[in-house]
Design a protein around this motif. Sequence first.
Motif, PDB file in Angstrom:
ATOM      1  N   SER A  79       0.830  -1.217   0.000  1.00 55.09           N
ATOM      2  CA  SER A  79       0.000   0.000   0.000  1.00 55.09           C
ATOM      3  C   SER A  79       0.859   1.259   0.000  1.00 55.09           C
ATOM      4  CB  SER A  79      -1.026  -0.010   1.133  1.00 55.09           C
ATOM      5  OG  SER A  79      -0.395  -0.081   2.362  1.00 55.09           O
ATOM      6  N   GLN A  99      -1.231  -2.690  -7.404  1.00 55.45           N
ATOM      7  CA  GLN A  99      -2.597  -2.313  -7.042  1.00 55.45           C
ATOM      8  C   GLN A  99      -3.576  -3.474  -7.253  1.00 55.45           C
ATOM      9  OE1 GLN A  99      -5.639  -1.310  -8.512  1.00 55.45           O
ATOM     10  NE2 GLN A  99      -6.359  -0.225  -6.675  1.00 55.45           N
ATOM     11  N   THR A 103      -6.221  -7.571  -1.607  1.00 61.29           N
ATOM     12  CA  THR A 103      -7.254  -6.640  -1.137  1.00 61.29           C
ATOM     13  C   THR A 103      -6.577  -5.456  -0.421  1.00 61.29           C
ATOM     14  OG1 THR A 103      -7.458  -7.588   1.088  1.00 61.29           O
ATOM     15  CG2 THR A 103      -8.751  -8.635  -0.666  1.00 61.29           C
ATOM     16  N   PRO A 104      -7.331  -4.361  -0.207  1.00 57.05           N
ATOM     17  CA  PRO A 104      -6.717  -3.225   0.494  1.00 57.05           C
ATOM     18  C   PRO A 104      -6.109  -3.614   1.847  1.00 57.05           C
ATOM     19  CG  PRO A 104      -8.782  -2.548  -0.495  1.00 57.05           C
ATOM     20  CD  PRO A 104      -8.686  -4.037  -0.687  1.00 57.05           C
ATOM     21  N   GLN A 105      -6.839  -4.415   2.637  1.00 54.35           N
ATOM     22  CA  GLN A 105      -6.292  -4.799   3.947  1.00 54.35           C
ATOM     23  C   GLN A 105      -4.985  -5.574   3.790  1.00 54.35           C
ATOM     24  OE1 GLN A 105      -9.564  -5.188   3.041  1.00 54.35           O
ATOM     25  NE2 GLN A 105     -10.855  -5.628   4.805  1.00 54.35           N
ATOM     26  N   LEU A 106      -4.977  -6.529   2.846  1.00 54.93           N
ATOM     27  CA  LEU A 106      -3.776  -7.342   2.660  1.00 54.93           C
ATOM     28  C   LEU A 106      -2.617  -6.506   2.117  1.00 54.93           C
ATOM     29  CD1 LEU A 106      -5.488 -10.555   1.303  1.00 54.93           C
ATOM     30  CD2 LEU A 106      -3.938 -10.524   3.261  1.00 54.93           C
ATOM     31  N   ARG A 107      -2.938  -5.488   1.300  1.00 49.25           N
ATOM     32  CA  ARG A 107      -1.856  -4.634   0.795  1.00 49.25           C
ATOM     33  C   ARG A 107      -1.292  -3.731   1.891  1.00 49.25           C
ATOM     34  NH1 ARG A 107      -5.388  -4.348  -3.628  1.00 49.25           N
ATOM     35  NH2 ARG A 107      -5.992  -2.190  -3.265  1.00 49.25           N
ATOM     36  N   ASN A 108      -2.082  -3.449   2.928  1.00 43.83           N
ATOM     37  CA  ASN A 108      -1.543  -2.718   4.079  1.00 43.83           C
ATOM     38  C   ASN A 108      -0.546  -3.569   4.863  1.00 43.83           C
ATOM     39  OD1 ASN A 108      -2.975  -0.359   3.694  1.00 43.83           O
ATOM     40  ND2 ASN A 108      -4.696  -0.986   5.004  1.00 43.83           N
ATOM     41  N   MET A 109      -0.572  -4.861   4.650  1.00 45.23           N
ATOM     42  CA  MET A 109       0.259  -5.783   5.424  1.00 45.23           C
ATOM     43  C   MET A 109       1.393  -6.368   4.581  1.00 45.23           C
ATOM     44  SD  MET A 109      -3.077  -7.721   6.939  1.00 45.23           S
ATOM     45  CE  MET A 109      -2.284  -8.744   8.165  1.00 45.23           C
ATOM     46  N   PHE A 231      -9.249  -9.789  -4.260  1.00 45.75           N
ATOM     47  CA  PHE A 231      -8.887 -11.057  -3.616  1.00 45.75           C
ATOM     48  C   PHE A 231      -8.061 -11.999  -4.500  1.00 45.75           C
ATOM     49  CE2 PHE A 231     -12.479 -10.210  -0.710  1.00 45.75           C
ATOM     50  CZ  PHE A 231     -11.889 -10.515   0.495  1.00 45.75           C
TER      51      PHE A 231
ATOM     52  N   GLU B  67      -4.876   1.913  10.130  1.00 43.46           N
ATOM     53  CA  GLU B  67      -4.982   1.195   8.850  1.00 43.46           C
ATOM     54  C   GLU B  67      -5.764  -0.098   9.019  1.00 43.46           C
ATOM     55  OE1 GLU B  67      -1.031   0.341   7.357  1.00 43.46           O
ATOM     56  OE2 GLU B  67      -1.051   2.208   6.211  1.00 43.46           O
ATOM     57  N   PRO B  68      -6.727  -0.373   8.126  1.00 42.56           N
ATOM     58  CA  PRO B  68      -7.434  -1.651   8.200  1.00 42.56           C
ATOM     59  C   PRO B  68      -6.485  -2.813   7.913  1.00 42.56           C
ATOM     60  CG  PRO B  68      -8.490  -0.144   6.622  1.00 42.56           C
ATOM     61  CD  PRO B  68      -7.199   0.471   7.025  1.00 42.56           C
ATOM     62  N   LYS B  69      -6.428  -3.754   8.832  1.00 42.99           N
ATOM     63  CA  LYS B  69      -5.594  -4.952   8.652  1.00 42.99           C
ATOM     64  C   LYS B  69      -6.375  -6.171   9.108  1.00 42.99           C
ATOM     65  CE  LYS B  69      -1.095  -2.745   8.816  1.00 42.99           C
ATOM     66  NZ  LYS B  69       0.229  -2.639   9.416  1.00 42.99           N
ATOM     67  N   LEU B  70      -5.906  -7.330   8.711  1.00 43.67           N
ATOM     68  CA  LEU B  70      -6.606  -8.577   9.035  1.00 43.67           C
ATOM     69  C   LEU B  70      -6.030  -9.173  10.310  1.00 43.67           C
ATOM     70  CD1 LEU B  70      -6.768 -10.036   5.426  1.00 43.67           C
ATOM     71  CD2 LEU B  70      -8.499  -8.699   6.652  1.00 43.67           C
ATOM     72  N   ASN B 121     -13.456  -1.214   8.265  1.00 46.15           N
ATOM     73  CA  ASN B 121     -12.817  -0.815   7.016  1.00 46.15           C
ATOM     74  C   ASN B 121     -13.409   0.508   6.525  1.00 46.15           C
ATOM     75  OD1 ASN B 121     -11.135  -0.939   4.837  1.00 46.15           O
ATOM     76  ND2 ASN B 121     -12.049  -2.742   3.902  1.00 46.15           N
ATOM     77  N   GLU B 139     -13.884  -0.050  -4.226  1.00 40.37           N
ATOM     78  CA  GLU B 139     -12.470  -0.419  -4.210  1.00 40.37           C
ATOM     79  C   GLU B 139     -12.004  -0.681  -2.766  1.00 40.37           C
ATOM     80  OE1 GLU B 139     -10.313  -1.092  -6.636  1.00 40.37           O
ATOM     81  OE2 GLU B 139      -8.726  -1.372  -5.130  1.00 40.37           O
ATOM     82  N   GLU B 140     -12.315   0.258  -1.864  1.00 38.54           N
ATOM     83  CA  GLU B 140     -11.824   0.147  -0.483  1.00 38.54           C
ATOM     84  C   GLU B 140     -12.468  -1.014   0.263  1.00 38.54           C
ATOM     85  OE1 GLU B 140      -9.312   1.495   1.278  1.00 38.54           O
ATOM     86  OE2 GLU B 140      -8.811   2.241  -0.718  1.00 38.54           O
ATOM     87  N   GLY B 142     -13.363  -3.700  -1.098  1.00 35.66           N
ATOM     88  CA  GLY B 142     -13.119  -4.902  -1.900  1.00 35.66           C
ATOM     89  C   GLY B 142     -12.475  -6.043  -1.116  1.00 35.66           C
ATOM     90  N   GLY B 143     -12.018  -5.768   0.073  1.00 36.49           N
ATOM     91  CA  GLY B 143     -11.402  -6.823   0.881  1.00 36.49           C
ATOM     92  C   GLY B 143     -12.361  -7.413   1.906  1.00 36.49           C
TER      93      GLY B 143
END
Lengths: 324, 177
Positions: A79, A99, A103-109, A231, B67-70, B121, B139-140, B142-143
């Motif tokens: 990200s 890009q 997913t956005p969350q996974l790209r933050n990690m 995903f 930040e949103p994370k899993l 999120n 887009e945001e 999408g996870g």
Amino acid sequence: MMRLPTFRYTAPKTAAEVAEILAGEGPQASIVAGGTDLYPNMKRRHQTPKTLVSLRHVEELRGVQLNGAVSIGSNETLSDLEDNAALKAKLPALWTAVQSISTPQLRNMGTIGGNVCLDTRCNYYNQTWEWRRAIDFCMKCDGETCWVAPSSDICWAVNSSDTVPVMIALGATFTLISTRGERTIPALEMFGEDGIDYLTKQPDEVLTRIDIPDQGSAKSVYRKVRRRGSFDFPVAAVAARVEMDGDEVKAASIILNAVGPKPVVCETAVDAILGKKLTDEVIEEAAKLAGKGAKPLDNTDHISMWRKKVVVVETKRALEALAQ
Amino acid sequence: MSHATEGAPALSKVHRVLSVNGENHEVAFDPRKTLLEVLREDMLLTGTKHGCELGECGACTVLIDGEPKLSCLVLGLESDGVDIRTIEGLAQPDVPHALQTAYGELGASQCGYCSPGFLMNASALLARDTNPSREAIVEELGGNICRCTGYLKILEAVELAAQRLRDGTAANGGSDV
Ligand SMILES: Cc1cc2nc3c(=O)[nH]c(=O)nc-3n(C[C@H](O)[C@H](O)[C@H](O)COP(=O)(O)OP(=O)(O)OC[C@H]3O[C@@H](n4cnc5c(N)ncnc54)[C@H](O)[C@@H]3O)c2cc1C
Ligand code: SF4
Ligand code: FES
Ligand code: FES
């Protein structure tokens, strides 16, 4: 709950310390960057490292330098790269690939280094331990037979990284360090022919940097095929780079990924466009030749025959975009 | 059974001070636990849901330093020294977050299992931008996967919440996430 197996955990502050720990612990230790590939794999018991060496405190592996060339620290998150407007302007194909990952969350990690070193993927492998035991384990992990190609000596698990084909097309190099020293290799040399032995990087080596040479006037594109717009890993991907001399192609590179254990270099397709104008006929012919290089098996989403056909279509679209 | 998914618990627990929803908690837990497991099992914060536990659904989304994370793919033992926000901290005690109000009004929750992940999120998105386009919201978010609503009501709820935050007609629950 699907628990992680037990492990010891260290989080050193420098790349040199990471290399020392890896040298001392041997192959039963594993680097963890974002963990978005490794932790699911550990939960499924694909890998059960005894020691995890986390890169989270290794500041020197972060950051991007943009001069003419671009140098990316291996531990830069996806990200952060996505938010890097200068990188987007300079290397749009690489940005598109980044890009499109997960997913956005996974790209933050997840990190770019983890994306380069991503484990190969297969429908018979990316399953829980119980699932794999139920049909009997395959050659890549705990078993003897390949369920995709039972008479095969090698594993056909798929290199599914989005950034790798772009890096190869752009002429990137990877820098690796260990207690034995430092070496820099062309991106393609990182990858092995076998889905089990998919990296030439040794277990004691740390990927520190990805360097991409100045692209001059060359243009590049990345096209990814997958079922969902988020995903999903690619089931076929094309990275293409073209450098023109007037209206003729002076230099080019066409790289496929997600159709086999190793990214595919389409030499005959490149030969078909070198020194030519990118007319519809020339593009059509090159796309057909690229399709010949793709030999996908039925071990990802979508059937292999369709993936082989779609490689032709996507190569055509990639070259058409570059011809504009 | 060395490779079976449920291994024997580790003998000794690790101790960490975790900052969850603005409060520090000293927690002792099995060192191989993910943040999701620590939140749910050791802190009894069961608002954060476990779906796939493999990064494939977004149900476990929390905010780490905004930040949103899993949380299913973050280790508990490396979750100290960061600011963790879960669904339990989204509302002020008596004032729901604008997203929660809009969710309720528009029926954006059916079974509700995906909602905490979506809300966390979306709250990060609205903290950054109170006028996101439909495209940006898609887009945001999408996870995150929802198996009930068909997504439309979720998107509309985020738009309604955004509108009220812009107009100042929603108490933002005073939440700073
Ligand atoms: C649901 C889901 C969807 C995904 N979709 C995609 C997708 O569409 N495209 C895609 O390309 N990927 C995808 N991924 C995979 C993954 O998230 C990314 O590839 C990510 O970039 C991996 O980075 P990481 O830092 O999390 O790697 P980690 O999990 O930390 O590491 C992965 C591997 O690389 C090694 N490694 C990491 N950094 C280094 C280093 N500096 N030196 C040496 N070795 C290193 C680790 O030891 C490990 O073997 C997906 C994952 C999930 C869970
Ligand atoms: S290609 Fe064969 S050996 Fe490799 S992971 Fe799939 S089933 Fe296993
Ligand atoms: S439970 Fe974490 S992504 Fe599904
Ligand atoms: S409301 Fe049921 S999964 Fe979304």
